[in-house]
Every structure is written in structure tokens, then in C-alpha cells.
Enzyme design. Sequence first.
Site, PDB file in Angstrom:
ATOM      1  N   LEU A  11       0.811  -1.216   0.000  1.00  0.00           N
ATOM      2  CA  LEU A  11       0.000   0.000   0.000  1.00  0.00           C
ATOM      3  C   LEU A  11       0.850   1.274   0.000  1.00  0.00           C
ATOM      4  O   LEU A  11       0.321   2.373  -0.085  1.00  0.00           O
ATOM      5  CB  LEU A  11      -0.940   0.017   1.210  1.00  0.00           C
ATOM      6  CG  LEU A  11      -2.101  -0.965   1.132  1.00  0.00           C
ATOM      7  CD1 LEU A  11      -2.759  -1.149   2.494  1.00  0.00           C
ATOM      8  CD2 LEU A  11      -3.128  -0.513   0.103  1.00  0.00           C
ATOM      9  N   GLU A  80      -6.783  -6.954   3.356  1.00  0.00           N
ATOM     10  CA  GLU A  80      -5.906  -7.570   4.360  1.00  0.00           C
ATOM     11  C   GLU A  80      -6.527  -8.823   4.984  1.00  0.00           C
ATOM     12  O   GLU A  80      -5.942  -9.418   5.888  1.00  0.00           O
ATOM     13  CB  GLU A  80      -5.552  -6.548   5.441  1.00  0.00           C
ATOM     14  CG  GLU A  80      -4.941  -5.264   4.911  1.00  0.00           C
ATOM     15  CD  GLU A  80      -3.579  -5.433   4.242  1.00  0.00           C
ATOM     16  OE1 GLU A  80      -3.129  -6.579   4.024  1.00  0.00           O
ATOM     17  OE2 GLU A  80      -2.957  -4.409   3.924  1.00  0.00           O
TER      18      GLU A  80
END
Length: 140
Positions: A11, A80
Amino acid sequence: MTLPFFVYGTLRPGEANHRLFLHGRTRSEEPARLADTVLYEGPGYPYAVEEPDGGVVRGELVTARPEAYGELLAELDRLEEYVPGDPLSLYVRVERKVVRDTDGAGVRAWVYVAGQGVAARLRAAGRRVEGGQWRGRGRG
């Protein structure tokens, strides 16, 4: 609770998931670090494992645009594979203090750390990422 995110892997700016999830949805992105954490190599992405007296993981403190926050939080939880209360979650979203590199200020942020089972496996047989820095490892 609306908190910024501390990101340390895919990210981060310049990495693949930053383009897919964060690009155009952030108000600011600043270099930061998370103490008492060890970074481990994962299958294509890293895992931060909390360790008292552990090392430092380097990443960015990302503040989402207010209008994007709710949707972004839900999308990052899915990315996630975090399910609140599920002990089999790969990552767990926790609130932790991170330190901004620019001014040394401590900021409360959401961090996705390795879930309990993943952390135990990594501690036993995982490969640490020296220096706590995943960027520039040929990914994204």
C-alpha cells in the site's frame, strides 16, 4: 474512530496496491515508523509482527480524504483479509502510535499487523526483512 493508516508494504506509494486502493483518495502521505515491530517476508507482501523491544518498521502515514474514509476502511479490511474477532485473520487491524519522520511527532494510526497464527509461524520459521524497510524490493 477516524484514524490515519500506517502502511509498510504493497500500500506504500509506488507499490501496486497503492495505485489500486489509495491513489486519489488521500489527503497526505508522510514517512513514518512503527516501533516494537519486526518485518517479515511474506508470499508477495510483508507482515509486521509486534515484538516488545523489537525493531522498527518503516512506512508511510496515510491520511484519507474524509469523503473516502468509510469505503476505504472497508476495502482495506477486505484486502488484508481482516475479520474482527476471527482468530484466523491473516492480518489484524490495531490502533498504534507511529512516529512521523518529518517532526518526530507521535500519531495514533490504524496498522495491519500479522494475525496471531501467522505471527507464530513467522516467529518460528519466517525470514526477517533487515532494516524494517520493504520498499524497493522489486515489487509493485
